[in-house]
Design an enzyme around this catalytic site. Structure first.
Site, PDB file in Angstrom:
ATOM      1  N   TYR A  94       0.852  -1.189   0.000  1.00 18.64           N
ATOM      2  CA  TYR A  94       0.000   0.000   0.000  1.00 18.64           C
ATOM      3  C   TYR A  94       0.888   1.239   0.000  1.00 18.64           C
ATOM      4  CZ  TYR A  94      -4.407   2.468   0.607  1.00 18.64           C
ATOM      5  OH  TYR A  94      -5.524   3.250   0.386  1.00 18.64           O
ATOM      6  N   SER A  95       0.731   2.090  -1.007  1.00 21.36           N
ATOM      7  CA  SER A  95       1.483   3.337  -1.127  1.00 21.36           C
ATOM      8  C   SER A  95       2.984   3.040  -1.064  1.00 21.36           C
ATOM      9  CB  SER A  95       1.031   4.324  -0.049  1.00 21.36           C
ATOM     10  OG  SER A  95       1.434   5.638  -0.353  1.00 21.36           O
ATOM     11  N   MET A  96       3.700   3.485  -0.035  1.00 18.46           N
ATOM     12  CA  MET A  96       5.136   3.195   0.049  1.00 18.46           C
ATOM     13  C   MET A  96       5.420   1.704  -0.079  1.00 18.46           C
ATOM     14  SD  MET A  96       7.706   3.549   3.327  1.00 18.46           S
ATOM     15  CE  MET A  96       6.989   2.077   4.082  1.00 18.46           C
ATOM     16  N   THR A  98       4.271  -0.487  -1.919  1.00 21.74           N
ATOM     17  CA  THR A  98       4.354  -1.001  -3.284  1.00 21.74           C
ATOM     18  C   THR A  98       5.792  -0.993  -3.786  1.00 21.74           C
ATOM     19  OG1 THR A  98       3.987   1.173  -4.336  1.00 21.74           O
ATOM     20  CG2 THR A  98       2.030  -0.129  -3.784  1.00 21.74           C
ATOM     21  N   ALA A 122      -1.433  -0.890  -4.245  1.00 14.83           N
ATOM     22  CA  ALA A 122      -2.561  -0.005  -3.961  1.00 14.83           C
ATOM     23  C   ALA A 122      -2.091   1.405  -3.623  1.00 14.83           C
ATOM     24  CB  ALA A 122      -3.383  -0.563  -2.794  1.00 14.83           C
TER      25      ALA A 122
END
Length: 253
Positions: A94-96, A98, A122
């Protein structure tokens, strides 16, 4: 008898599932810890074991120095992941998170090592696209940036001592989040989760994850802003279940 919970600081919430057919490794957003995925395991198929990754510098590891760059983080993470790669696995970032998921997959592909059956990425634009680094922001500008993301609890901003404690970790995480990775497609499928109303991740940037796989690519969209994992939790988990069953039907419905 239920297996004992993990005592490994990297996986503090892990509940070993000896009957699991698939492990899902979850990497958090900037500032997030393993607890952001609490309760997810019960919403996934019975044949799935959820493994939420706890990075240094947060929650029970708050006294440890956070990583500011991806390569040394991977060097530390790989040995602790190795014993858990005896079953098929999937990455969720999620965010970082990824960036960590993709960097691991690219590294393992270059070695000819086993890859995840798939990756769900995501709330993040494709990381092979250059973006402006936020390392040089002064504290006031960085705090304003945190407020715009709406992911940091209000009580953190209300208590200077608490804010001072977490700022080094948050800055380190944003350095990782701003990392540009090679435009090296991986052989596993990628599904990108995003929101049309996430002002931090324009939809064209989300769709460019398609350039980073030689396999199947899908994108799925949810209501909410950047932290739709909180506001659209049930929809997100339902979509994640579908992806896991698609990649590994043995896990059951």
């Amino acid at each position: 008898m239920r297996p004992a919970a993990s005592t490994n600081p990297w996986f503090p919430t892990r509940q070993p599932n000896p009957n699991a057919r698939l492990r899902v490794f979850c990497f958090p957003f900037a500032g997030g810890g393993a607890s952001v995925y609490n309760g997810w395991g019960s919403s996934l198929p019975a044949g799935v074991e959820l493994v939420s990754v706890q990075l240094p510098g947060r929650e029970r590891r708050i006294m440890e120095a956070p990583f500011r760059q991806i390569p040394p983080l991977l060097d530390a993470l790989e040995p602790v992941l190795a014993p858990l790669l005896d079953k098929p696995f999937v990455f969720f970032g999620y965010s970082m998170g990824t960036r960590v998921a993709l960097a691991l997959t690219q590294r393992w592909q270059s070695r000819g090592a086993p890859l995840p059956l798939g990756m769900v990425v995501a709330a993040a634009g494709a990381p092979h696209r250059a973006r402006e680094s936020r390392d040089d922001l002064n504290d006031a500008a960085f705090i304003e940036l945190l407020r715009k993301y709406e992911g940091t609890p209000a009580e953190v901003f209300a208590h200077k001592e608490l804010l001072d404690m977490v700022m080094p970790m948050l800055r380190a995480d944003f350095s990782i989040a701003d990392s540009v990775l090679p435009a090296l497609p991986v052989r596993c499928p990628i599904t990108a989760f995003g929101s049309h109303t996430d002002s931090h991740v324009p939809m064209p940037e989300l769709e460019r994850w398609s350039e980073l796989t030689t396999s199947d690519f899908r994108s799925r969209h949810f209501p909410g802003t950047h932290f739709f994992l909180r506001t659209a939790r049930e929809q997100l988990l339902a979509a994640l279940r579908e992806e896991l069953v698609r990649w590994c039907p043995e896990v059951g419905p």
